[in-house]
Scaffold this motif. Structure first.
Motif, short mmCIF file in Angstrom:
data_model
loop_
_atom_site.label_atom_id
_atom_site.label_comp_id
_atom_site.label_asym_id
_atom_site.label_seq_id
_atom_site.Cartn_x
_atom_site.Cartn_y
_atom_site.Cartn_z
N VAL A 42 -1.70 -8.74 -5.40
CA VAL A 42 -1.57 -7.37 -5.99
C VAL A 42 -1.79 -6.92 -7.24
N LYS A 43 -2.47 -6.07 -7.86
CA LYS A 43 -2.90 -5.62 -9.25
C LYS A 43 -1.43 -4.93 -9.72
N LYS A 55 0.92 -1.17 -0.04
CA LYS A 55 -0.05 -0.14 0.17
C LYS A 55 0.74 1.31 0.04
N PRO A 59 -2.19 -1.70 -5.72
CA PRO A 59 -3.30 -1.87 -5.03
C PRO A 59 -3.71 -3.34 -5.00
N GLU A 74 -10.11 -6.09 -2.47
CA GLU A 74 -10.42 -4.95 -1.99
C GLU A 74 -10.71 -4.93 -0.41
#
Length: 380
Positions: A300-301, A279, A284, A288
């Motif tokens: 993670v994207k 983060k 991101p 979520e």
């Protein structure tokens, strides 16, 4: 150079576990092996908080899923399959190949199933014979609250079969307390052992179903395995992976000596610290809602869909993580199975930052202090 493993199986294995697997071979029809099997069974039952004996046989997690289907699903059974990722889809396909009437209950990728999902599926398709869940969806890093979901099923309702391939040993998984009738797992993830051992655990209701009709497979016949476990000295019906079982015995000893509850808290703390670092970098998460994030695997994207590029850059740095799987190829997935603690967290977070810069990503460099503050906060 030996790569540093952060893949969701196989995993980095402590030296003493690998060393136990290098011990001289013993016959699987000898007293030393019978004692080894007793030790493993006793420790696994304590890990699972279970009374029923687990079954161990040569195979992968997929082999354990096949065993559940062969023993607990009959052709024509109505099966509700809750899937929130690639491995939920695989479990569904296995049930379909068994001849079941599979009823998909698709959960959006990026979260686990909920009790409301269960109630909705039952309203659409009442009275199924079997339901399928994936506890920890490795392809997305999403965990399903199994106890809550199973509580939403009718009492003495459908058999509950669970893919615990990537959860067993890394997060609490208590099949008999939660009402799971068939659980499938394997050695090479949360159990800190090389690949090659499949694990199946059945409830009394599951054993009754398995014994009520012939299994179409000799290899996966769990009732046959149980008969051999119940001999005067416990054993396998055919040659087991003896050296891997030696490693598994040592891994279970390590986990139990550490303390199962303490170990689960360490995994959650490790995942939270890694998430804090990501983060702070500006990466991101695919999952979520923190309530659904797995303590075993974080996805993670990667901006620009560069998941595979990031994986290759990490490999150039001597680190092996996993790219996305199925319909989410832009992800980077990092596992938290090993006992490495802060040194390994520093290594993977720093490597991701470096790999991101190699891929042209604009990542923020102040992640280390944020992660350290999370790791060392009061009360941890």
């Amino acid at each position: 150079m030996q790569p540093h493993l952060f893949t969701p199986g196989p995993v980095s294995i402590p030296h003493e576990i690998r060393q136990r697997g290098a011990a001289p071979l013993v016959s699987h029809r000898s007293e030393p092996f019978f004692s080894l099997l007793e030790e493993i069974s006793a420790r696994l039952k304590r890990l699972l908080r279970a009374k029923e004996p687990p079954v161990l046989f040569p195979g992968s997690g997929t082999g354990a899923l096949e065993a559940l289907a062969a023993n607990l699903i009959a052709p024509g059974d109505r099966v509700i399959s809750f899937s929130c990722g690639a491995f939920g889809d695989r479990f569904r396909e296995i049930a379909g190949r068994r001849g079941a009437e599979v009823i998909p209950a698709d959960i959006p990728w990026g979260r686990g199933a909920t009790p409301d999902d269960v109630k909705d599926a039952l309203a659409r398709s009442p009275d199924p014979a079997v339901v399928l869940f994936t506890h920890n969806e490795t392809s997305t890093g999403a965990v399903t609250p199994l106890g809550e979901c199973i509580a939403a099923l009718p009492h003495d309702g459908p058999l509950v079969l669970v893919d615990a391939v990537s959860s067993l040993g890394a997060l609490p998984c208590f099949p008999e307390e939660w009402g799971i009738d068939g659980l499938a797992s394997c050695s090479q993830k949360g159990l800190l052992t090389p690949p090659g051992i499949a694990v199946a655990a059945l409830s009394p209701r599951g054993w009754a179903r398995a014994g009520s009709r012939p299994c179409p497979s000799y290899y996966f016949d769990l009732s046959l395995h149980r008969r051999f476990l119940e001999k005067e000295r416990p054993q396998n019906p055919y040659t087991p992976p003896v050296t891997l079982l030696c490693s598994l015995a040592e891994a279970l000893r390590f986990l139990e000596d550490f303390g199962f509850g303490k170990w689960f808290r360490l995994k959650a703390r490790t995942a939270e610290t890694f998430e804090t670092a990501c983060k702070a970098m500006g990466l991101p998460f695919f999952v979520e809602d923190p309530a659904f994030r797995s303590p075993a695997v974080t996805a993670v994207k990667v901006p620009g869909g560069k998941g595979k590029d990031m994986k290759r850059a990490l490999e150039a740095l001597g680190v092996d993580a996993a790219a996305g799987q199925g319909k989410e190829p832009s992800l980077l997935r990092v596992a938290h199975y090993s006992p490495g603690g802060w040194p390994e967290l520093s290594l993977i977070a720093g490597s991701i930052y470096g790999a991101g810069k190699m891929c042209g990503l604009d990542l923020r460099p102040d992640f280390s202090e944020a992660a350290w503050n999370c790791w060392t906060r009061e009360g941890e």
